[in-house]
Design an enzyme around this catalytic site. Structure first.
Site, PDB file in Angstrom:
ATOM      1  N   GLY A  12      40.859 -14.663  32.919  1.00 29.19           N
ATOM      2  CA  GLY A  12      41.833 -15.239  33.862  1.00 29.19           C
ATOM      3  C   GLY A  12      41.204 -15.492  35.216  1.00 29.19           C
ATOM      4  O   GLY A  12      41.864 -15.421  36.257  1.00 29.19           O
ATOM      5  N   GLY A  15      42.600 -17.999  37.819  1.00 26.45           N
ATOM      6  CA  GLY A  15      43.946 -17.754  38.347  1.00 26.45           C
ATOM      7  C   GLY A  15      43.942 -17.254  39.783  1.00 26.45           C
ATOM      8  O   GLY A  15      42.885 -17.102  40.401  1.00 26.45           O
ATOM      9  N   ASP A  57      39.429 -18.412  24.762  1.00 25.35           N
ATOM     10  CA  ASP A  57      40.829 -18.106  24.482  1.00 25.35           C
ATOM     11  C   ASP A  57      40.911 -16.587  24.279  1.00 25.35           C
ATOM     12  O   ASP A  57      40.346 -16.058  23.321  1.00 25.35           O
ATOM     13  CB  ASP A  57      41.234 -18.872  23.204  1.00 25.35           C
ATOM     14  CG  ASP A  57      42.675 -18.596  22.805  1.00 25.35           C
ATOM     15  OD1 ASP A  57      43.291 -17.665  23.360  1.00 25.35           O
ATOM     16  OD2 ASP A  57      43.168 -19.315  21.920  1.00 25.35           O
ATOM     17  N   TYR A 147      58.089 -11.287  30.183  1.00 21.27           N
ATOM     18  CA  TYR A 147      56.879 -10.876  30.923  1.00 21.27           C
ATOM     19  C   TYR A 147      56.942  -9.376  31.224  1.00 21.27           C
ATOM     20  O   TYR A 147      55.981  -8.632  30.979  1.00 21.27           O
ATOM     21  CB  TYR A 147      56.809 -11.708  32.207  1.00 21.27           C
ATOM     22  CG  TYR A 147      55.753 -11.294  33.206  1.00 21.27           C
ATOM     23  CD1 TYR A 147      54.401 -11.404  32.912  1.00 21.27           C
ATOM     24  CD2 TYR A 147      56.114 -10.839  34.478  1.00 21.27           C
ATOM     25  CE1 TYR A 147      53.439 -11.059  33.856  1.00 21.27           C
ATOM     26  CE2 TYR A 147      55.161 -10.504  35.428  1.00 21.27           C
ATOM     27  CZ  TYR A 147      53.817 -10.603  35.102  1.00 21.27           C
ATOM     28  OH  TYR A 147      52.866 -10.268  36.038  1.00 21.27           O
ATOM     29  N   LYS A 151      54.644  -6.138  29.971  1.00 24.17           N
ATOM     30  CA  LYS A 151      53.972  -5.227  30.918  1.00 24.17           C
ATOM     31  C   LYS A 151      54.329  -3.773  30.634  1.00 24.17           C
ATOM     32  O   LYS A 151      53.487  -2.885  30.763  1.00 24.17           O
ATOM     33  CB  LYS A 151      54.314  -5.613  32.361  1.00 24.17           C
ATOM     34  CG  LYS A 151      53.701  -6.943  32.791  1.00 24.17           C
ATOM     35  CD  LYS A 151      52.190  -6.876  32.765  1.00 24.17           C
ATOM     36  CE  LYS A 151      51.514  -8.192  33.011  1.00 24.17           C
ATOM     37  NZ  LYS A 151      50.066  -8.158  32.780  1.00 24.17           N
TER      38      LYS A 151
HETATM   39  C1  AKB Z   1      55.421 -12.980  39.060  1.00 25.13           C
HETATM   40  O1  AKB Z   1      56.159 -13.350  39.993  1.00 25.13           O
HETATM   41  O2  AKB Z   1      55.673 -13.182  37.869  1.00 25.13           O
HETATM   42  C2  AKB Z   1      54.174 -12.195  39.415  1.00 25.13           C
HETATM   43  C3  AKB Z   1      54.411 -10.716  39.367  1.00 25.13           C
HETATM   44  C4  AKB Z   1      55.178 -10.048  40.436  1.00 25.13           C
HETATM   45  O3  AKB Z   1      53.972 -10.068  38.457  1.00 25.13           O
HETATM   46  N1  AKB Z   1      53.699 -12.590  40.700  1.00 25.13           N
END
Ligand code: AKB
Length: 332
Positions: A12, A15, A57, A147, A151
């Site tokens: 990454g 990024g 990848d 997301y 995590k």
């Molecule tokens: C997001 O906004 O998705 C990221 C984070 C806080 O993990 N910047």
């Protein structure tokens, strides 16, 4: 547990965090010792020309392992991930890239007995039922986004690799990161970067987050320091591994706009919230990062005023050169 550091891999690396982290690590450990990888986006000339760079990848085990073996890598900073906003638009992609990419990084590290893996987490692990002010290190983790779910799973699987295989895995729950080099992509906290570019370019900004929604944030120099400091902390001192709360300061869009207005009095903010408003509301207003302070000496240097001054200075210099967005003063 940790062996002597050999070479470093940053995934990454094109990024927002990865691009500046790669340069900071190259500066510290020698450019040829830090291998950068990206998926598709072209790296800046600085990143591409200063050391090894590959397009790979991260969801393909063999491809990642080939680069690791070729360069004798023993530390991975696995920064490749799909963020919260993009994740909600494409949950399958987010699950695949974040979960598969992470397991592959951990597995290769285990197979090759690497020294260390740095795996980022995020304030996105928090959600319903946790205190939103000074959110503690240990609390309910019930995220609302895919997301955030990746995590939470990531934090748990990291602890599993530490306990089960003795692998040294570390990471931070990043807040929103504000930076002047590489634009963030697909996150909920991205407004806090976009606002600066638009304040300089057109002196107005329409925020997709409402005026009073506070979120924890951090300026990039503190983010780099925190990432490298946690990577280098003595393992024996760490009670936590990949789930450290860290924060620089907490702000809402109205407060950030007021701070920018001190430098650009004509600046005006307006609001048109979208689906990211609900995500922001499910996240903490502020973070208790005392475990990071106690276990590895975390202390941020930048507050809102210092960050704003530095951001505006950097971006105004680029605007004057006609390179605010890299090649021109216009967004791509
Ligand atoms: C997001 O906004 O998705 C990221 C984070 C806080 O993990 N910047």
């Amino acid at each position: 547990m940790a062996k002597e550091m050999k070479n470093i891999l940053v995934t990454g690396a094109v990024g927002q965090i990865g691009s500046e982290l790669t340069m900071a690590l190259r500066e510290k450990y020698g450019a040829q010792n830090v291998v950068a990888t990206g998926r598709k986006t072209e790296p800046s000339a600085r990143l591409r020309d200063s050391g090894p760079f590959y397009f790979i990848d991260v969801t393909k085990h063999r491809t990642v392992r080939e680069v690791v073996e070729k360069h004798n890598i023993d530390t991975i900073y696995h920064m490749a991930a799909i963020l919260s906003g993009t994740g909600e638009k494409n949950p399958g992609l987010c699950w695949n890239v974040n979960m598969k990419g992470m397991i592959i990084a951990l597995e290769i590290a285990r197979e090759l007995e690497m020294a260390r893996v740095i795996l980022p987490s995020s304030i996105a692990v928090f959600g319903e039922g946790c205190p939103q002010d000074l959110t503690p290190q240990e609390t309910v983790l019930r995220p609302k986004t895919v997301y955030g779910i990746t995590k939470v799973a990531g934090e748990l699987i990291c602890d599993y690799y530490v306990d089960r295989y003795g692998l040294d895995v570390r990471g931070l729950r990043y807040p929103g990161i504000i930076s002047a080099e590489t634009m963030p992509g697909g996150g909920t906290t991205d407004y806090a970067v976009e606002i600066f570019y638009e304040a300089i370019r057109v002196k107005k900004y329409t925020s997709f987050i409402g005026p009073e929604t506070s979120l924890p944030m951090m300026y990039m120099p503190d983010c780099l320091k925190a990432t490298i400091d946690i990577a280098e902390a003595p393992f024996s001192k760490l009670e936590h591994h990949s789930d450290f709360n860290v924060s620089g300061f907490s702000i809402n869009p109205a407060e950030l706009a007021a701070e920018i207005k001190k430098h650009i009095p004509e600046f005006e903010i307006s609001y048109e919230t979208d689906f990211r408003q609900a995500i922001a509301e499910s996240w903490p207003n502020s973070i208790d990062d005392s475990a990071a302070r106690e276990e590895w000496g975390w202390e941020p240097a930048y507050d809102l005023a210092a960050m704003t001054e530095d951001m505006l200075e950097k971006l105004q210099a680029r605007f004057a050169e006609g390179t605010l967005y890299g090649e021109s003063n216009d967004p791509k």
